[in-house]
Design a protein around this motif. Sequence first.
Motif, short mmCIF file in Angstrom:
data_model
loop_
_atom_site.label_atom_id
_atom_site.label_comp_id
_atom_site.label_asym_id
_atom_site.label_seq_id
_atom_site.Cartn_x
_atom_site.Cartn_y
_atom_site.Cartn_z
N ASP A 1 0.81 -1.22 0.00
CA ASP A 1 0.00 0.00 0.00
C ASP A 1 0.85 1.28 0.00
OD1 ASP A 1 -2.50 1.26 -0.16
OD2 ASP A 1 -2.56 1.58 2.00
N LEU A 2 2.02 1.19 -0.65
CA LEU A 2 2.87 2.35 -0.82
C LEU A 2 2.95 2.69 -2.29
CD1 LEU A 2 5.98 1.58 1.43
CD2 LEU A 2 4.18 3.24 1.90
N SER A 3 2.94 3.98 -2.61
CA SER A 3 3.21 4.39 -3.98
C SER A 3 4.72 4.34 -4.21
CB SER A 3 2.70 5.82 -4.22
OG SER A 3 3.49 6.75 -3.50
N LEU A 4 5.11 4.35 -5.47
CA LEU A 4 6.54 4.36 -5.78
C LEU A 4 7.20 5.62 -5.22
CD1 LEU A 4 8.95 3.01 -7.13
CD2 LEU A 4 8.21 3.99 -9.31
N ALA A 5 6.50 6.75 -5.29
CA ALA A 5 7.05 7.99 -4.75
C ALA A 5 7.23 7.89 -3.23
CB ALA A 5 6.14 9.16 -5.10
N GLU A 6 6.26 7.33 -2.53
CA GLU A 6 6.40 7.15 -1.08
C GLU A 6 7.59 6.24 -0.77
OE1 GLU A 6 1.80 7.53 0.48
OE2 GLU A 6 2.45 5.64 -0.43
N PHE A 7 7.70 5.16 -1.54
CA PHE A 7 8.81 4.23 -1.34
C PHE A 7 10.15 4.94 -1.52
CE2 PHE A 7 11.78 0.93 -2.74
CZ PHE A 7 11.64 -0.01 -1.72
N GLU A 8 10.28 5.75 -2.57
CA GLU A 8 11.53 6.48 -2.82
C GLU A 8 11.87 7.40 -1.65
OE1 GLU A 8 12.06 8.27 -6.74
OE2 GLU A 8 10.48 6.94 -7.48
N VAL A 9 10.88 8.11 -1.13
CA VAL A 9 11.12 8.99 0.01
C VAL A 9 11.54 8.17 1.22
CG1 VAL A 9 10.03 10.57 1.67
CG2 VAL A 9 9.58 10.83 -0.79
N LEU A 10 10.82 7.09 1.50
CA LEU A 10 11.13 6.27 2.67
C LEU A 10 12.51 5.62 2.58
CD1 LEU A 10 7.66 4.59 3.31
CD2 LEU A 10 8.71 6.47 4.60
N VAL A 11 12.89 5.18 1.38
CA VAL A 11 14.23 4.61 1.20
C VAL A 11 15.28 5.66 1.56
CG1 VAL A 11 15.92 3.86 -0.53
CG2 VAL A 11 13.66 2.83 -0.47
N ASN A 12 15.13 6.86 1.02
CA ASN A 12 16.10 7.92 1.30
C ASN A 12 16.17 8.24 2.79
OD1 ASN A 12 17.48 9.57 -1.10
ND2 ASN A 12 15.63 8.58 -1.84
N LEU A 13 15.02 8.32 3.44
CA LEU A 13 15.01 8.63 4.87
C LEU A 13 15.58 7.49 5.71
CD1 LEU A 13 11.50 10.34 5.24
CD2 LEU A 13 13.75 11.45 5.21
N SER A 14 15.29 6.26 5.32
CA SER A 14 15.75 5.11 6.11
C SER A 14 17.25 4.89 6.01
CB SER A 14 15.00 3.84 5.70
OG SER A 14 15.39 3.43 4.41
N GLU A 15 17.87 5.41 4.98
CA GLU A 15 19.31 5.22 4.79
C GLU A 15 20.16 6.38 5.31
OE1 GLU A 15 19.54 4.47 0.58
OE2 GLU A 15 19.04 2.36 0.84
N LEU A 16 19.53 7.36 5.93
CA LEU A 16 20.27 8.51 6.45
C LEU A 16 21.09 8.15 7.69
CD1 LEU A 16 17.53 11.30 6.30
CD2 LEU A 16 19.57 11.11 4.86
N PRO A 17 22.30 8.70 7.79
CA PRO A 17 23.07 8.47 9.02
C PRO A 17 22.47 9.22 10.21
CG PRO A 17 24.27 9.92 7.51
CD PRO A 17 23.04 9.46 6.80
N GLU A 18 21.86 10.36 9.94
CA GLU A 18 21.17 11.14 10.96
C GLU A 18 19.67 10.86 10.84
OE1 GLU A 18 22.61 13.26 13.27
OE2 GLU A 18 24.51 12.46 12.50
N PRO A 19 18.90 11.04 11.89
CA PRO A 19 17.48 10.69 11.82
C PRO A 19 16.59 11.67 11.07
CG PRO A 19 18.01 11.55 13.99
CD PRO A 19 19.30 11.47 13.23
N ARG A 20 17.17 12.74 10.54
CA ARG A 20 16.34 13.74 9.85
C ARG A 20 17.12 14.40 8.73
NH1 ARG A 20 15.88 18.64 14.20
NH2 ARG A 20 18.06 19.19 14.17
N ILE A 21 16.36 15.07 7.83
CA ILE A 21 16.95 15.74 6.68
C ILE A 21 16.12 16.97 6.36
CG2 ILE A 21 15.63 14.39 5.00
CD1 ILE A 21 18.13 14.41 3.19
N ARG A 22 16.79 17.99 5.82
CA ARG A 22 16.09 19.19 5.38
C ARG A 22 15.30 18.86 4.11
NH1 ARG A 22 18.23 24.32 7.27
NH2 ARG A 22 16.60 25.14 5.93
N VAL A 23 14.16 19.52 3.94
CA VAL A 23 13.30 19.28 2.78
C VAL A 23 14.05 19.52 1.48
CG1 VAL A 23 11.21 20.00 1.57
CG2 VAL A 23 11.18 19.76 4.05
N LEU A 24 14.80 20.62 1.40
CA LEU A 24 15.53 20.92 0.16
C LEU A 24 16.61 19.89 -0.13
CD1 LEU A 24 15.82 24.83 0.25
CD2 LEU A 24 14.35 23.40 -1.19
#
Length: 157
Positions: free
Chosen positions: A38-61
Amino acid sequence: MTDTRWLDDSQQQAWRAFIRVHAELTVRIARQLQADSDLSLAEFEVLVNLSELPEPRIRVLELAKQLNWEKSRVSHQLGRMQKRGLITRAGCEEDRRGSFIELTDQGRAAIEGAAPGHVAVVRRLMFDALAPDQVRALTALCDQVLTNIETANCPKE
């Protein structure tokens, strides 16, 4: 005005094959993600990027740059994902106009649940058809084209 350098037959065939492969993979992967997680490809892409971050957060830009998306597309996508509880937004003390995006526990569970099915479909549709030397060749070709894109004197659309 310069003369057009038309593609020769082999280039035209390669270009059309590439476009078709890209389109087919995108459609089939998107369908699998939607059906299985129940994820769109766009949601998956965002979640992959967030899940692979060394820090728990990222700036929108910064996320927009990583995804190679326009800021408005990222903003709309993040708004939908926030409503679903997959991400949260936090203000930025240094820049009141900016914000950070953080993966929620629900978002982490979603990406962890979606990843096995995603990997299975990518393996089945792409890598099962290729020998190891072909995978290495494909990687080298893609890296070469990406280097050319990054150094080409063409405006980003």
